[in-house]
Design a protein around this motif. Structure first.
Motif, PDB file in Angstrom:
ATOM      1  N   GLY A  18       8.515  13.926  68.467  1.00 31.81           N
ATOM      2  CA  GLY A  18       7.705  12.712  68.521  1.00 31.81           C
ATOM      3  C   GLY A  18       6.804  12.536  67.312  1.00 31.81           C
ATOM      4  O   GLY A  18       5.756  11.894  67.401  1.00 31.81           O
ATOM      5  N   LEU A  19       7.216  13.081  66.170  1.00 36.61           N
ATOM      6  CA  LEU A  19       6.427  12.941  64.946  1.00 36.61           C
ATOM      7  C   LEU A  19       6.653  11.557  64.339  1.00 36.61           C
ATOM      8  O   LEU A  19       7.664  10.907  64.608  1.00 36.61           O
ATOM      9  CB  LEU A  19       6.832  14.025  63.937  1.00 36.61           C
ATOM     10  N   PRO A  20       5.728  11.097  63.491  1.00 33.48           N
ATOM     11  CA  PRO A  20       5.907   9.802  62.831  1.00 33.48           C
ATOM     12  C   PRO A  20       7.147   9.800  61.932  1.00 33.48           C
ATOM     13  O   PRO A  20       7.645  10.857  61.537  1.00 33.48           O
ATOM     14  CB  PRO A  20       4.639   9.649  61.985  1.00 33.48           C
ATOM     15  N   GLN A  74       5.257  23.529  65.340  1.00 36.29           N
ATOM     16  CA  GLN A  74       6.663  23.611  65.716  1.00 36.29           C
ATOM     17  C   GLN A  74       7.557  23.087  64.595  1.00 36.29           C
ATOM     18  O   GLN A  74       8.614  23.663  64.310  1.00 36.29           O
ATOM     19  CB  GLN A  74       6.912  22.824  67.000  1.00 36.29           C
ATOM     20  N   PHE A  75       7.165  21.991  63.956  1.00 41.85           N
ATOM     21  CA  PHE A  75       7.946  21.433  62.860  1.00 41.85           C
ATOM     22  C   PHE A  75       7.955  22.388  61.664  1.00 41.85           C
ATOM     23  O   PHE A  75       8.995  22.609  61.035  1.00 41.85           O
ATOM     24  CB  PHE A  75       7.381  20.068  62.468  1.00 41.85           C
ATOM     25  N   LYS A  76       6.818  22.975  61.375  1.00 42.84           N
ATOM     26  CA  LYS A  76       6.730  23.931  60.267  1.00 42.84           C
ATOM     27  C   LYS A  76       7.608  25.157  60.547  1.00 42.84           C
ATOM     28  O   LYS A  76       8.276  25.673  59.644  1.00 42.84           O
ATOM     29  CB  LYS A  76       5.272  24.348  60.062  1.00 42.84           C
ATOM     30  N   ASP A  77       7.622  25.609  61.788  1.00 39.47           N
ATOM     31  CA  ASP A  77       8.470  26.739  62.168  1.00 39.47           C
ATOM     32  C   ASP A  77       9.947  26.380  62.033  1.00 39.47           C
ATOM     33  O   ASP A  77      10.742  27.201  61.573  1.00 39.47           O
ATOM     34  CB  ASP A  77       8.164  27.171  63.601  1.00 39.47           C
ATOM     35  N   ALA A  78      10.327  25.164  62.410  1.00 41.03           N
ATOM     36  CA  ALA A  78      11.717  24.724  62.258  1.00 41.03           C
ATOM     37  C   ALA A  78      12.110  24.710  60.783  1.00 41.03           C
ATOM     38  O   ALA A  78      13.221  25.099  60.421  1.00 41.03           O
ATOM     39  CB  ALA A  78      11.910  23.352  62.885  1.00 41.03           C
ATOM     40  N   MET A  79      11.176  24.274  59.919  1.00 41.39           N
ATOM     41  CA  MET A  79      11.439  24.287  58.476  1.00 41.39           C
ATOM     42  C   MET A  79      11.652  25.712  57.968  1.00 41.39           C
ATOM     43  O   MET A  79      12.558  25.973  57.185  1.00 41.39           O
ATOM     44  CB  MET A  79      10.274  23.661  57.711  1.00 41.39           C
ATOM     45  N   ALA A  80      10.801  26.622  58.426  1.00 44.59           N
ATOM     46  CA  ALA A  80      10.916  28.022  57.998  1.00 44.59           C
ATOM     47  C   ALA A  80      12.249  28.614  58.439  1.00 44.59           C
ATOM     48  O   ALA A  80      12.889  29.357  57.679  1.00 44.59           O
ATOM     49  CB  ALA A  80       9.748  28.833  58.554  1.00 44.59           C
ATOM     50  N   GLN A  81      12.679  28.295  59.649  1.00 46.12           N
ATOM     51  CA  GLN A  81      13.961  28.813  60.130  1.00 46.12           C
ATOM     52  C   GLN A  81      15.118  28.233  59.331  1.00 46.12           C
ATOM     53  O   GLN A  81      16.077  28.941  59.025  1.00 46.12           O
ATOM     54  CB  GLN A  81      14.123  28.518  61.615  1.00 46.12           C
ATOM     55  N   GLU A  82      15.045  26.956  59.006  1.00 41.31           N
ATOM     56  CA  GLU A  82      16.093  26.341  58.188  1.00 41.31           C
ATOM     57  C   GLU A  82      16.153  27.006  56.818  1.00 41.31           C
ATOM     58  O   GLU A  82      17.224  27.296  56.305  1.00 41.31           O
ATOM     59  CB  GLU A  82      15.850  24.836  58.029  1.00 41.31           C
TER      60      GLU A  82
END
Length: 117
Positions: free
Chosen positions: A71-73, A39-47
């Motif tokens: 809830g990531l570190p 999910q975080f990687k997908d958010a980066m790709a969208q940004e």
């Protein structure tokens, strides 16, 4: 002749069910860690794809919010952005810990997104 054994179970069946339950219980925890990474990687790709016109500070602020909501570190919020002509690269590095009874494993994640305009 078939004998009916009401209420009797075989020990092998119980061990098999216990094993499946343990794999599911601990497998779900591992899947959640990996799912948050995706999910975080997908958010980066969208940004990178849709907000390349935004400032680096705006992109970093939004991705820190996403990392926090997943809830990531805290290390996941240390995001670097590189712009080279029409290319934007966003990346981060962080570790998550997967715990089993008597065993802890560290997973290193490096989500990265690259987009060209």
């Amino acid at each position: 002749m078939v004998s009916i054994r009401r209420g009797a179970t075989k020990l092998g069946c119980l061990v098999y069910l216990l094993l499946i339950s343990a794999v599911l219980y601990f497998g779900i925890n591992a899947f959640e860690i990996y799912w948050r990474y995706l999910q975080f990687k997908d958010a980066m790709a969208q940004e990178a794809r849709f907000r390349s016109g935004a400032t680096n500070a705006q992109i970093i602020s939004h991705l820190r919010y996403v990392a926090d909501s997943l809830g990531l570190p805290e290390d996941a919020g240390k995001i670097t952005i590189e712009r080279d002509g029409g290319r934007i690269t966003i990346e981060s590095h962080y570790e998550e810990y997967f715990e089993l009874p008597g065993y802890t494993r560290e997973w290193h994640f490096e989500p990265r997104a690259v987009s060209t305009l």
